[in-house]
Design an enzyme around this catalytic site. Sequence first.
Site, PDB file in Angstrom:
ATOM      1  N   ASN A  60       0.810  -1.161   0.016  1.00 31.01           N
ATOM      2  CA  ASN A  60      -0.012  -0.064   0.000  1.00 31.01           C
ATOM      3  C   ASN A  60       0.918   1.186   0.384  1.00 31.01           C
ATOM      4  OD1 ASN A  60       0.616   0.726   2.988  1.00 31.01           O
ATOM      5  ND2 ASN A  60      -0.189  -1.155   3.071  1.00 31.01           N
ATOM      6  N   LYS A  95       9.324 -16.811 -10.601  1.00 30.28           N
ATOM      7  CA  LYS A  95       8.414 -15.783 -11.176  1.00 30.28           C
ATOM      8  C   LYS A  95       7.224 -16.453 -11.925  1.00 30.28           C
ATOM      9  CE  LYS A  95       8.590 -11.877 -14.316  1.00 30.28           C
ATOM     10  NZ  LYS A  95       9.201 -11.638 -15.439  1.00 30.28           N
ATOM     11  N   PRO A 111      -2.370 -12.091  10.056  1.00 26.03           N
ATOM     12  CA  PRO A 111      -2.681 -12.072  11.450  1.00 26.03           C
ATOM     13  C   PRO A 111      -2.911 -10.625  11.853  1.00 26.03           C
ATOM     14  CG  PRO A 111      -0.368 -12.603  11.311  1.00 26.03           C
ATOM     15  CD  PRO A 111      -1.046 -12.691  10.112  1.00 26.03           C
ATOM     16  N   ILE A 131      -1.742  -7.762  13.938  1.00 29.87           N
ATOM     17  CA  ILE A 131      -0.837  -7.576  14.814  1.00 29.87           C
ATOM     18  C   ILE A 131      -1.203  -6.790  16.440  1.00 29.87           C
ATOM     19  CG2 ILE A 131       1.494  -6.514  15.063  1.00 29.87           C
ATOM     20  CD1 ILE A 131       1.889  -6.700  12.206  1.00 29.87           C
ATOM     21  N   LYS A 147     -13.234   0.235  15.694  1.00 28.10           N
ATOM     22  CA  LYS A 147     -12.032  -0.741  16.239  1.00 28.10           C
ATOM     23  C   LYS A 147     -11.384  -0.530  17.602  1.00 28.10           C
ATOM     24  CE  LYS A 147     -10.218  -0.524  11.483  1.00 28.10           C
ATOM     25  NZ  LYS A 147     -10.236   0.343  10.247  1.00 28.10           N
TER      26      LYS A 147
HETATM   27  O1  PMT Z   1       2.908   6.002   6.603  1.00 29.05           O
HETATM   28  P1  PMT Z   1       2.165   7.603   6.188  1.00 29.05           P
HETATM   29  O2  PMT Z   1       2.313   7.709   4.851  1.00 29.05           O
HETATM   30  O3  PMT Z   1       2.631   8.289   6.927  1.00 29.05           O
HETATM   31  O4  PMT Z   1       0.827   7.423   6.411  1.00 29.05           O
HETATM   32  C1  PMT Z   1       0.137   7.331   7.838  1.00 29.05           C
HETATM   33  C2  PMT Z   1      -1.169   6.292   7.819  1.00 29.05           C
HETATM   34  C3  PMT Z   1      -1.961   6.693   6.870  1.00 29.05           C
HETATM   35  C4  PMT Z   1      -0.499   4.951   7.236  1.00 29.05           C
HETATM   36  C5  PMT Z   1      -1.513   6.099   9.255  1.00 29.05           C
HETATM   37  O5  PMT Z   1      -1.789   7.245   9.615  1.00 29.05           O
HETATM   38  C6  PMT Z   1      -2.501   5.000   9.562  1.00 29.05           C
HETATM   39  O6  PMT Z   1      -3.533   5.211   9.557  1.00 29.05           O
HETATM   40  N1  PMT Z   1      -2.146   3.947   9.592  1.00 29.05           N
HETATM   41  C7  PMT Z   1      -2.824   2.543  10.110  1.00 29.05           C
HETATM   42  C8  PMT Z   1      -3.367   2.001   8.361  1.00 29.05           C
HETATM   43  C9  PMT Z   1      -4.271   0.800   8.638  1.00 29.05           C
HETATM   44  O7  PMT Z   1      -3.711  -0.165   8.283  1.00 29.05           O
HETATM   45  O8  PMT Z   1      -5.358   0.907   9.270  1.00 29.05           O
HETATM   46  P2  PMT Z   1      -6.533  -0.011   9.457  1.00 29.05           P
HETATM   47  O9  PMT Z   1      -7.603   0.702   9.712  1.00 29.05           O
HETATM   48  O10 PMT Z   1      -6.552  -0.770   8.250  1.00 29.05           O
HETATM   49  O11 PMT Z   1      -6.052  -0.750  10.723  1.00 29.05           O
HETATM   50  C10 PMT Z   1      -6.233  -0.529  11.961  1.00 29.05           C
HETATM   51  C11 PMT Z   1      -5.169  -0.848  12.969  1.00 29.05           C
HETATM   52  O12 PMT Z   1      -5.098  -2.036  12.971  1.00 29.05           O
HETATM   53  C12 PMT Z   1      -3.973  -0.158  12.793  1.00 29.05           C
HETATM   54  O13 PMT Z   1      -3.162   0.119  14.046  1.00 29.05           O
HETATM   55  C13 PMT Z   1      -3.303  -1.290  12.003  1.00 29.05           C
HETATM   56  O14 PMT Z   1      -1.759  -0.879  12.189  1.00 29.05           O
HETATM   57  C14 PMT Z   1      -3.478  -2.426  12.853  1.00 29.05           C
HETATM   58  N2  PMT Z   1      -3.374  -3.791  12.026  1.00 29.05           N
HETATM   59  C15 PMT Z   1      -4.198  -3.876  10.664  1.00 29.05           C
HETATM   60  C16 PMT Z   1      -4.223  -5.156  10.103  1.00 29.05           C
HETATM   61  C17 PMT Z   1      -3.404  -6.182  10.580  1.00 29.05           C
HETATM   62  N3  PMT Z   1      -3.257  -7.293  10.200  1.00 29.05           N
HETATM   63  N4  PMT Z   1      -2.579  -5.990  11.844  1.00 29.05           N
HETATM   64  C18 PMT Z   1      -2.582  -4.769  12.424  1.00 29.05           C
HETATM   65  O15 PMT Z   1      -2.072  -4.704  13.409  1.00 29.05           O
END
Ligand code: PMT
Length: 407
Positions: free
Chosen positions: A209, A288, A306, A308, A338
């Site tokens: 991403n 590939k 998973p 995290i 969340k």
């Molecule tokens: O890196 P930059 O370019 O500065 O941009 C910042 C950002 C937009 C990436 C940052 O501000 C942000 O929003 N980060 C979280 C992105 C995300 O994955 O959001 P989510 O809504 O999908 O996930 C929610 C939370 O679960 C997040 O804390 C994520 O780290 C966590 N997560 C998600 C999926 C996963 N498999 N494991 C996780 O721990």
Amino acid sequence: MSALPGTRILIGIGAGIAAYKIAQLARLLKQAGCEVRVVMTEGAQAFIAPMTFQALTGENVRTSLLDPEAEAGMGHIELARWADRLIIAPATADLMARLAHGMADDLLTTLCLASRAEKFLAPAMNQAMWAHPATARNARQLAEDGWQLLGPGHGDQACGDVGAGRMLEPEALAERLLSPRELPARGLRLVITAGPTREAIDPVRYLSNHSSGKMGYALAARAVALGADVVLISGPVALATPAGVTRIDVESASEMLAAAEAHADGADIFIGCAAVADYRAASAAEHKLKKGDDGSGMTLALVRNPDIIATIAARADRPFVIGFAAETRDLERYGRDKLTRKRLDMVVANDVSSAGLGFGADDNAAMLLWQRGDTIDQRHLPPQPKTCLADAILEQALHCLSCASPE
Ligand code: PMT
């Protein structure tokens, strides 16, 4: 006003009309028992004479890098080392630009590069100059480099304009310079995830991403500045490691999980800022993948990665857990969801569909949501540089932690 007697304060005066107010600042600092020395740029001397500061501080005022007589007394490197705190006031747009670029073309900028003192800047300039994107960029850079910006204030300007750009009054500057250095996160261990993950499809392709890591790196840099011990678990990004931060590089969500679990032991705060891929290829091909000759499409089987942050929040010895929520609508609703679903202590919900904010940008805005007993409190953080947003997030987290910890 609380005093720190004996604190060595170096005042660097720039070429602004507010330079005359620095006489009052020097007087207040001397009255509070500080040792004060003054360095003036060439332009500053057009606004007020060095003799004024010599009389107020009882010390020779330095104005030139190439001054053999002054160097024979206290050399410029010695002067840089001498200072506990260094303030530039008034800090003109030009001075800020030169400092942001690490220039050392006169005594004052050279001292700033050579000094490990706590550094403050009091910007003072015309409102249009302060609002200019170049100045905003320099201010962001300086904050990232560890400068504490004091002001500017808002109001009438010497040129007749009204707006932001006035230097803060000497009394307000003295109050900050005389306050004990606050390191509210001293003794705390923080683990922060940042950047994207990459999920291999084959040896040359991956799912990922647009996360640049800027938000997570800003949190790490500011947490160190607040005295914390910081481990930054980073996906692949093109950013330098902030000074004082221990960085662990990972690629995939599985690697990030393993690093997070290993470092969460004994952590006080865990911040999941990484944009973790929710899915990975069911099996990454060893070689590939080749296109078929018949022009047909391809179906890629994905499996869930998973979670995290939910894994860390489920630990018996869990730290204070802060998650991010990257949303394109209904920030509050999805943020609350969340917070409760992943059993987090705080959520930083950011709208990643707004131009100039979120993924890849230097600025961000957020809605903070945190658990307080049975209720969820919230605070809106307007668009601002990611370093400033990081300060606000950490400040709120430290406040929540201090409320939760037994006396
Ligand atoms: O890196 P930059 O370019 O500065 O941009 C910042 C950002 C937009 C990436 C940052 O501000 C942000 O929003 N980060 C979280 C992105 C995300 O994955 O959001 P989510 O809504 O999908 O996930 C929610 C939370 O679960 C997040 O804390 C994520 O780290 C966590 N997560 C998600 C999926 C996963 N498999 N494991 C996780 O721990």
